[in-house]
Design a protein around this motif. Structure first.
Motif, PDB file in Angstrom:
ATOM      1  N   ILE A  40       0.863  -1.177   0.000  1.00  0.00           N
ATOM      2  CA  ILE A  40       0.000   0.000   0.000  1.00  0.00           C
ATOM      3  C   ILE A  40       0.902   1.230   0.000  1.00  0.00           C
ATOM      4  O   ILE A  40       2.012   1.196   0.525  1.00  0.00           O
ATOM      5  CB  ILE A  40      -1.006   0.022   1.172  1.00  0.00           C
ATOM      6  CG1 ILE A  40      -0.310  -0.057   2.520  1.00  0.00           C
ATOM      7  CG2 ILE A  40      -2.033  -1.085   1.027  1.00  0.00           C
ATOM      8  CD1 ILE A  40      -1.265   0.081   3.699  1.00  0.00           C
ATOM      9  N   GLY A  41       0.432   2.266  -0.666  1.00  0.00           N
ATOM     10  CA  GLY A  41       1.216   3.483  -0.765  1.00  0.00           C
ATOM     11  C   GLY A  41       2.213   3.470  -1.901  1.00  0.00           C
ATOM     12  O   GLY A  41       3.064   4.353  -2.012  1.00  0.00           O
ATOM     13  N   GLU A  42       2.107   2.489  -2.786  1.00  0.00           N
ATOM     14  CA  GLU A  42       3.096   2.345  -3.852  1.00  0.00           C
ATOM     15  C   GLU A  42       3.008   3.445  -4.911  1.00  0.00           C
ATOM     16  O   GLU A  42       4.014   3.810  -5.511  1.00  0.00           O
ATOM     17  CB  GLU A  42       3.019   0.950  -4.503  1.00  0.00           C
ATOM     18  CG  GLU A  42       1.805   0.684  -5.352  1.00  0.00           C
ATOM     19  CD  GLU A  42       0.544   0.351  -4.578  1.00  0.00           C
ATOM     20  OE1 GLU A  42      -0.494   0.189  -5.225  1.00  0.00           O
ATOM     21  OE2 GLU A  42       0.572   0.253  -3.338  1.00  0.00           O
ATOM     22  N   LEU A  43       1.813   3.996  -5.137  1.00  0.00           N
ATOM     23  CA  LEU A  43       1.701   5.059  -6.142  1.00  0.00           C
ATOM     24  C   LEU A  43       2.466   6.312  -5.718  1.00  0.00           C
ATOM     25  O   LEU A  43       3.254   6.867  -6.492  1.00  0.00           O
ATOM     26  CB  LEU A  43       0.240   5.401  -6.416  1.00  0.00           C
ATOM     27  CG  LEU A  43      -0.576   4.353  -7.165  1.00  0.00           C
ATOM     28  CD1 LEU A  43      -2.020   4.806  -7.307  1.00  0.00           C
ATOM     29  CD2 LEU A  43       0.029   4.041  -8.516  1.00  0.00           C
ATOM     30  N   ALA A  44       2.270   6.761  -4.491  1.00  0.00           N
ATOM     31  CA  ALA A  44       2.985   7.946  -3.997  1.00  0.00           C
ATOM     32  C   ALA A  44       4.483   7.671  -3.902  1.00  0.00           C
ATOM     33  O   ALA A  44       5.295   8.579  -4.099  1.00  0.00           O
ATOM     34  CB  ALA A  44       2.428   8.381  -2.644  1.00  0.00           C
ATOM     35  N   PHE A  45       4.842   6.438  -3.622  1.00  0.00           N
ATOM     36  CA  PHE A  45       6.254   6.050  -3.563  1.00  0.00           C
ATOM     37  C   PHE A  45       6.909   6.245  -4.929  1.00  0.00           C
ATOM     38  O   PHE A  45       8.028   6.737  -5.025  1.00  0.00           O
ATOM     39  CB  PHE A  45       6.355   4.590  -3.126  1.00  0.00           C
ATOM     40  CG  PHE A  45       7.756   4.085  -2.907  1.00  0.00           C
ATOM     41  CD1 PHE A  45       8.440   4.400  -1.745  1.00  0.00           C
ATOM     42  CD2 PHE A  45       8.364   3.280  -3.841  1.00  0.00           C
ATOM     43  CE1 PHE A  45       9.726   3.914  -1.524  1.00  0.00           C
ATOM     44  CE2 PHE A  45       9.641   2.786  -3.635  1.00  0.00           C
ATOM     45  CZ  PHE A  45      10.329   3.105  -2.469  1.00  0.00           C
ATOM     46  N   VAL A  46       6.179   5.889  -5.981  1.00  0.00           N
ATOM     47  CA  VAL A  46       6.730   5.955  -7.334  1.00  0.00           C
ATOM     48  C   VAL A  46       6.637   7.355  -7.931  1.00  0.00           C
ATOM     49  O   VAL A  46       7.595   7.851  -8.518  1.00  0.00           O
ATOM     50  CB  VAL A  46       6.010   4.929  -8.250  1.00  0.00           C
ATOM     51  CG1 VAL A  46       6.384   5.121  -9.705  1.00  0.00           C
ATOM     52  CG2 VAL A  46       6.329   3.517  -7.801  1.00  0.00           C
ATOM     53  N   ASP A  47       5.482   8.025  -7.774  1.00  0.00           N
ATOM     54  CA  ASP A  47       5.305   9.307  -8.486  1.00  0.00           C
ATOM     55  C   ASP A  47       5.450  10.547  -7.601  1.00  0.00           C
ATOM     56  O   ASP A  47       5.390  11.666  -8.103  1.00  0.00           O
ATOM     57  CB  ASP A  47       3.984   9.329  -9.245  1.00  0.00           C
ATOM     58  CG  ASP A  47       2.747   9.359  -8.363  1.00  0.00           C
ATOM     59  OD1 ASP A  47       2.855   9.558  -7.141  1.00  0.00           O
ATOM     60  OD2 ASP A  47       1.649   9.173  -8.921  1.00  0.00           O
ATOM     61  N   HIS A  48       5.618  10.366  -6.297  1.00  0.00           N
ATOM     62  CA  HIS A  48       5.824  11.477  -5.352  1.00  0.00           C
ATOM     63  C   HIS A  48       4.667  12.474  -5.346  1.00  0.00           C
ATOM     64  O   HIS A  48       4.840  13.635  -5.007  1.00  0.00           O
ATOM     65  CB  HIS A  48       7.149  12.205  -5.630  1.00  0.00           C
ATOM     66  CG  HIS A  48       8.303  11.276  -5.749  1.00  0.00           C
ATOM     67  ND1 HIS A  48       8.854  10.629  -4.664  1.00  0.00           N
ATOM     68  CD2 HIS A  48       8.996  10.848  -6.830  1.00  0.00           C
ATOM     69  CE1 HIS A  48       9.841   9.858  -5.076  1.00  0.00           C
ATOM     70  NE2 HIS A  48       9.943   9.968  -6.374  1.00  0.00           N
ATOM     71  N   LYS A  49       3.481  12.013  -5.671  1.00  0.00           N
ATOM     72  CA  LYS A  49       2.278  12.837  -5.638  1.00  0.00           C
ATOM     73  C   LYS A  49       1.534  12.552  -4.327  1.00  0.00           C
ATOM     74  O   LYS A  49       1.800  11.566  -3.651  1.00  0.00           O
ATOM     75  CB  LYS A  49       1.388  12.506  -6.833  1.00  0.00           C
ATOM     76  CG  LYS A  49       2.073  12.730  -8.179  1.00  0.00           C
ATOM     77  CD  LYS A  49       1.490  13.912  -8.850  1.00  0.00           C
ATOM     78  CE  LYS A  49       2.197  14.431 -10.039  1.00  0.00           C
ATOM     79  NZ  LYS A  49       2.667  13.761 -11.099  1.00  0.00           N
ATOM     80  N   PRO A  50       0.570  13.401  -3.950  1.00  0.00           N
ATOM     81  CA  PRO A  50      -0.192  13.159  -2.710  1.00  0.00           C
ATOM     82  C   PRO A  50      -0.922  11.815  -2.737  1.00  0.00           C
ATOM     83  O   PRO A  50      -1.268  11.297  -3.802  1.00  0.00           O
ATOM     84  CB  PRO A  50      -1.188  14.324  -2.678  1.00  0.00           C
ATOM     85  CG  PRO A  50      -0.541  15.393  -3.496  1.00  0.00           C
ATOM     86  CD  PRO A  50       0.215  14.666  -4.586  1.00  0.00           C
ATOM     87  N   ARG A  51      -1.155  11.287  -1.564  1.00  0.00           N
ATOM     88  CA  ARG A  51      -1.844  10.004  -1.419  1.00  0.00           C
ATOM     89  C   ARG A  51      -3.239  10.073  -2.030  1.00  0.00           C
ATOM     90  O   ARG A  51      -3.962  11.043  -1.827  1.00  0.00           O
ATOM     91  CB  ARG A  51      -1.970   9.629   0.061  1.00  0.00           C
ATOM     92  CG  ARG A  51      -0.651   9.521   0.789  1.00  0.00           C
ATOM     93  CD  ARG A  51       0.111   8.309   0.349  1.00  0.00           C
ATOM     94  NE  ARG A  51       1.319   8.155   1.162  1.00  0.00           N
ATOM     95  CZ  ARG A  51       2.169   7.175   1.000  1.00  0.00           C
ATOM     96  NH1 ARG A  51       1.968   6.267   0.077  1.00  0.00           N
ATOM     97  NH2 ARG A  51       3.236   7.097   1.761  1.00  0.00           N
TER      98      ARG A  51
END
Length: 160
Positions: free
Chosen positions: A95-106
């Motif tokens: 969980i949280g992999e999108l923000a980890f990759v793109d550095h955008k808000p959760r």
């Protein structure tokens, strides 16, 4: 005679068995040495029932590797709107992999459903891993990409 459901119920206890990282979907293609190298960059955490693990719109760049328990993913389309449950994530998922990759808000909030145990990786530790072992960092990013792809395919099927 009409079917009355299963004779035995599935207990929530099955979610409280801790999975080793080699059984986490994003790590299944890695060997033991690669997993041990990655573990040097992870921190261990436990959260009680109801704990907020991720807050929607927060600007954080870490991911969580759930190895025990379940989480509830909630989404509000606007700050004034009530949150809606969009998913239940079980152990073995990121969980949280999108923000980890793109550095955008959760994109959603995540809460513990019962006791949850997880590993956390901060993005700066991924950069350190890349310096130490670029192949293992590549394997990790491939596992994260596979996790994102799996979730997108599931979402796509739900929309149809």
């Amino acid at each position: 005679m009409p079917w009355s459901g299963p004779k035995t119920s599935l207990s929530d206890d099955r979610y409280q068995v801790e999975r080793p990282l080699c059984e986490v979907n994003a790590f299944v293609e890695m060997n033991d040495q690669e997993i041990e190298t990655i573990k040097k960059y992870l921190t261990w955490h436990q959260a009680p029932n109801g704990s907020r693990l991720i807050e929607q719109s927060a600007g954080e760049d870490w991911l969580l590797i759930i190895v025990q328990g379940r989480t509830r993913v909630e989404l509000a389309l606007s700050p004034e709107e009530t949150r809606h449950i969009v998913s239940i994530m079980c152990s073995g998922r990121l969980i949280g992999e999108l923000a980890f990759v793109d550095h955008k808000p959760r994109s959603a909030s995540v809460f513990a459903l019962g006791k949850v145990a997880y590993w956390q990786m901060v993005y700066s530790d991924l950069l350190n891993l890349q310096q130490e072992d670029s192949w293992t960092a590549h394997q990790l990013m491939q596992g994260i990409a596979n996790e994102i792809s799996t979730k997108l395919r599931i979402s796509d099927r739900m929309i149809r």
